[in-house]
Design an enzyme around this catalytic site. Structure first.
Site, PDB file in Angstrom:
ATOM      1  N   HIS A 194       0.822  -1.220   0.000  1.00  0.00           N
ATOM      2  CA  HIS A 194       0.000   0.000   0.000  1.00  0.00           C
ATOM      3  C   HIS A 194       0.841   1.248   0.000  1.00  0.00           C
ATOM      4  O   HIS A 194       0.556   2.223  -0.683  1.00  0.00           O
ATOM      5  CB  HIS A 194      -0.914   0.003   1.222  1.00  0.00           C
ATOM      6  CG  HIS A 194      -1.939  -1.057   1.139  1.00  0.00           C
ATOM      7  ND1 HIS A 194      -2.619  -1.538   2.209  1.00  0.00           N
ATOM      8  CD2 HIS A 194      -2.353  -1.756   0.075  1.00  0.00           C
ATOM      9  CE1 HIS A 194      -3.430  -2.482   1.812  1.00  0.00           C
ATOM     10  NE2 HIS A 194      -3.278  -2.630   0.516  1.00  0.00           N
ATOM     11  N   ASP A 460       3.545 -12.779 -17.471  1.00  0.00           N
ATOM     12  CA  ASP A 460       3.179 -14.114 -17.018  1.00  0.00           C
ATOM     13  C   ASP A 460       3.533 -15.180 -18.034  1.00  0.00           C
ATOM     14  O   ASP A 460       3.947 -16.280 -17.667  1.00  0.00           O
ATOM     15  CB  ASP A 460       1.679 -14.171 -16.698  1.00  0.00           C
ATOM     16  CG  ASP A 460       1.402 -13.690 -15.295  1.00  0.00           C
ATOM     17  OD1 ASP A 460       2.143 -14.100 -14.380  1.00  0.00           O
ATOM     18  OD2 ASP A 460       0.474 -12.883 -15.105  1.00  0.00           O
ATOM     19  N   CYS A 507       0.651  -6.460 -23.774  1.00  0.00           N
ATOM     20  CA  CYS A 507       0.647  -5.491 -22.679  1.00  0.00           C
ATOM     21  C   CYS A 507       1.657  -5.854 -21.592  1.00  0.00           C
ATOM     22  O   CYS A 507       1.639  -5.276 -20.516  1.00  0.00           O
ATOM     23  CB  CYS A 507      -0.748  -5.360 -22.078  1.00  0.00           C
ATOM     24  SG  CYS A 507      -1.358  -6.878 -21.365  1.00  0.00           S
TER      25      CYS A 507
HETATM   26  C1  PEP Z   1       1.353  -9.764 -17.823  1.00  0.00           C
HETATM   27  O1  PEP Z   1       1.284 -10.828 -17.200  1.00  0.00           O
HETATM   28  O2  PEP Z   1       2.134  -9.578 -18.778  1.00  0.00           O
HETATM   29  C2  PEP Z   1       0.493  -8.636 -17.466  1.00  0.00           C
HETATM   30  C3  PEP Z   1       0.413  -7.588 -18.239  1.00  0.00           C
HETATM   31  O3  PEP Z   1      -0.176  -8.696 -16.302  1.00  0.00           O
HETATM   32  P1  PEP Z   1       0.480  -8.549 -14.845  1.00  0.00           P
HETATM   33  O4  PEP Z   1       1.888  -8.047 -15.015  1.00  0.00           O
HETATM   34  O5  PEP Z   1      -0.403  -7.611 -14.108  1.00  0.00           O
HETATM   35  O6  PEP Z   1       0.403  -9.945 -14.345  1.00  0.00           O
HETATM   36 MG    MG Z   2      -0.390 -11.199 -15.891  1.00  0.00          MG
END
Ligand code: PEP
Ligand code: MG
Length: 586
Positions: A194, A460, A507
């Site tokens: 936080h 991920d 992303c």
């Molecule tokens: C990812 O896994 O690439 C992603 C954009 O999500 P996060 O980093 O929030 O897991």
């Molecule tokens: Mg992710």
């Protein structure tokens, strides 16, 4: 003593300043017992202390709302709720009544007990909850012991200070004077603690997970804190200091130069238009993202609405948050990811099981489908936000078609609910998925028949493909997005999406690495979403390269045997179109 420590970058910016080691501690409680006739009085003191602490936290919360906004101020809600928690208060009362302990001693005991229960779970978000508990404990004990409420901000003398601490708390952070505190370095904490979220929204550079740094730093030591790459240098040598100052100056020039890129089109030298959107964590970031030249929001992480919250966020609050983001982009899309809880993000209102492997556990879409009241409320809020812009629903960690089908059923039911209530929404909204697992990548053709779009979450995807925990600093060298297996999966996803006629974007962090941008464009993934501060530099990369070169290099990379070979192909392909050394040292 000169020392370099690598940690985790939690809030960007490079600063040089003087350390102030902040020792905030739980006060020592003397052993004291109370005689039978004083017991009721002691219980009354406990409740007075609770009321006083709640009042004080509310003041801090109001200050946070004024300085940072209502969403950030919500971070204090769990602390207020903890002070009313029957598990906590009931336990303390019992200790006073049955063991004749003083209120302070009983409170300390009960907290100790809860801490040991909670630490068994050993999840990072539980650690955050412990951090909240400690904040509450210090306040209540100080009151009961007649000690002053600690004001850490006045304890810090002078200007140009970098705070060094074991960890921080949200209430210390929110009271920091931005004009005097240049940066924060902590032994513990996480990017999603936080206090780290607050530091980001206050614009204070921070590095977390620095081991036992606070044991090796003295107040007054000179420190360099690099919140871009997550490094702290203690007592830098003259040469190092000079290099950092030069680097800082270069970064400033670079940032000024980049500002012009905010206002130009993301188009390659040979005319290929790219969609460049931003990743955000808080609704307040939508406007700065737009000002940095984002064409929309490619990933709105919505976990701020649930992590550390004591109660499920209601529909209205969520609707306002999504609507605010949509309205910042009247001509662009906003991809809102449904709650990606679990893994390293845990809401307090869900009883998350302690798991051996939380990243392989009850996470993301799995949680949402199992807790329909949480999911349905979010889906309703999202549907309502579609009336204000091109809001797209994006599901995290999808592995198979059933998860999409079950979600579509829930959305259809919530559409019905809204229709019955006469609440408007745009029935033409899009619902797509994040491709984050090898299973999804391998099954992409089937998934493409059920999803309106793919967005590849490389953070991920890399972790699951390589079986390398993305949060494990020891394995950071093995966590390589240029591993040939990842490149092949990316190629497969891109090809399948194109033949299935759906948009594929990316992303994960990889999109903001210049070699990554080059590779992705070469693989025909021409919709990118990057952290909003990286928008101008990613645009600069896009505008410096030819798609034809990128395609040639990507084709070669696809035949490479090792990650180093992949990188070599890309570097050769980029040639001198981009000075990669400038990027490497930022
Ligand atoms: C990812 O896994 O690439 C992603 C954009 O999500 P996060 O980093 O929030 O897991
Ligand atoms: Mg992710």
């Amino acid at each position: 003593m000169r020392l370099i420590r690598e940690g985790v970058a939690a809030s960007p910016g490079i600063v040089i300043g003087q350390a102030h080691v902040l020792h905030w501690e739980v006060p020592r409680v003397p052993h004291a017992s109370v005689a039978e006739p004083e017991i009721e009085r002691e219980i009354e003191r406990l409740h007075d202390a609770r009321e006083w602490a709640k009042g004080r936290i509310r003041q801090i919360q109001e200050e946070a709302a004024r300085r940072l906004g209502p969403v950030e101020a919500q971070i204090f809600e769990p602390q207020i709720l903890m002070l009313d928690d029957t598990e906590l208060v009931g336990g303390v009362e019992t200790y006073i009544r049955e063991n004749h302990l003083s209120a302070a001693r009983a409170f300390e005991w009960r907290i100790l007990e809860l801490r040991s229960q909670w630490s068994h779970a050993s999840h990072p978000m539980v650690m955050d909850r412990l951090n909240d508990l400690e904040d509450v404990e210090i306040r209540v004990l100080n009151w009961l012991l007649g000690l002053p409420d600690p004001d850490h901000t006045t304890a810090v003398d002078g200007d140009g200070i970098i705070l060094v601490a074991r960890d921080l708390t949200p209430s210390i952070t929110v009271q920091l004077d931005r004009a005097r505190i240049l940066g924060i370095a902590t032994d513990g904490g996480t990017r999603t603690s936080h206090w780290a979220i607050l530091a980001r929204s206050m614009g204070i550079p921070a590095v977390v997970r620095l081991g036992d740094l606070s044991d090796h730093v003295q107040s007054g030591d000179e420190l360099i804190l690099d919140g871009r790459i997550g490094r702290v240098v203690v007592e830098p040598a003259e040469e190092e200091r000079r290099k950092y100052l030069e680097r800082e100056a270069r970064i400033q020039v670079w940032e000024k130069e980049l500002a012009i890129f905010a206002h130009v089109e993301p188009v390659t030298l040979d005319g290929r238009r790219v969609s460049l959107r931003a990743n955000i964590d808080l609704p307040a970031e939508a406007v700065p993202a737009r000002d940095h030249g984002a064409q929309g929001i490619g990933l709105f992480r919505t976990e701020f609405l649930v992590v550390g919250r004591a109660a499920m966020p209601d529909e209205e609050e969520q609707y306002e948050a999504y609507r605010r983001v949509a309205e910042a982009f009247p001509d662009g899309a906003a991809y809102v990811r449904t709650f990606d809880v679990g893994g390293d993000k845990f809401p307090m209102f869900l009883h998350m099981p302690a798991e051996e492997n939380p990243f392989l556990g009850w996470r993301a879409i799995r949680v949402c489908l199992d807790v329909p009241e949480l999911f349905r409320t979010q889906l309703r809020a999202l549907l309502r936000a579609t009336a204000h812009g091109d809001v797209r629903i994006m599901l995290p960690l999808v592995n198979d078609v059933e998860e999409i089908e079950r979600t579509r059923e829930l959305v259809a039911q919530e559409e019905e609910t809204l229709r019955r209530r006469g609440i408007p929404f745009n029935a033409g909204y899009k619902l797509g998925i994040l491709i984050e697992t090898p299973a999804a990548a391998l099954d992409a053709a089937e998934l493409a028949r059920h999803a309106d779009f793919f967005s590849i979450g490389t953070n991920d995807l890399v972790q699951y493909t390589l079986a390398v925990d993305r949060t494990n600093a020891r394995l950071s060298k093995l966590y390589n997005p240029f591993h040939p297996s990842v490149v092949r999966l990316l190629h497969r996803i891109s090809t399948v999406a194109r033949s299935g006629g759906i948009e594929v974007s990316i992303c994960g962090e990889m999109a903001s690495n210049p070699l990554g941008t080059f590779l992705l464009l070469g693989l025909d993934i021409t919709a990118l979403s990057v952290g909003w501060p990286s928008i101008p530099e990613t645009k600069k990369v896009i505008r410096s390269i030819c798609i034809a070169d990128a395609q040639r290099a990507a084709a070669q990379a696809l035949t490479a045997a090792t990650a180093s070979d992949v990188i070599r192909c890309l570097e050769e392909g980029i040639g001198d179109a981009i000075d990669l050394s400038t990027y490497a040292e930022r």
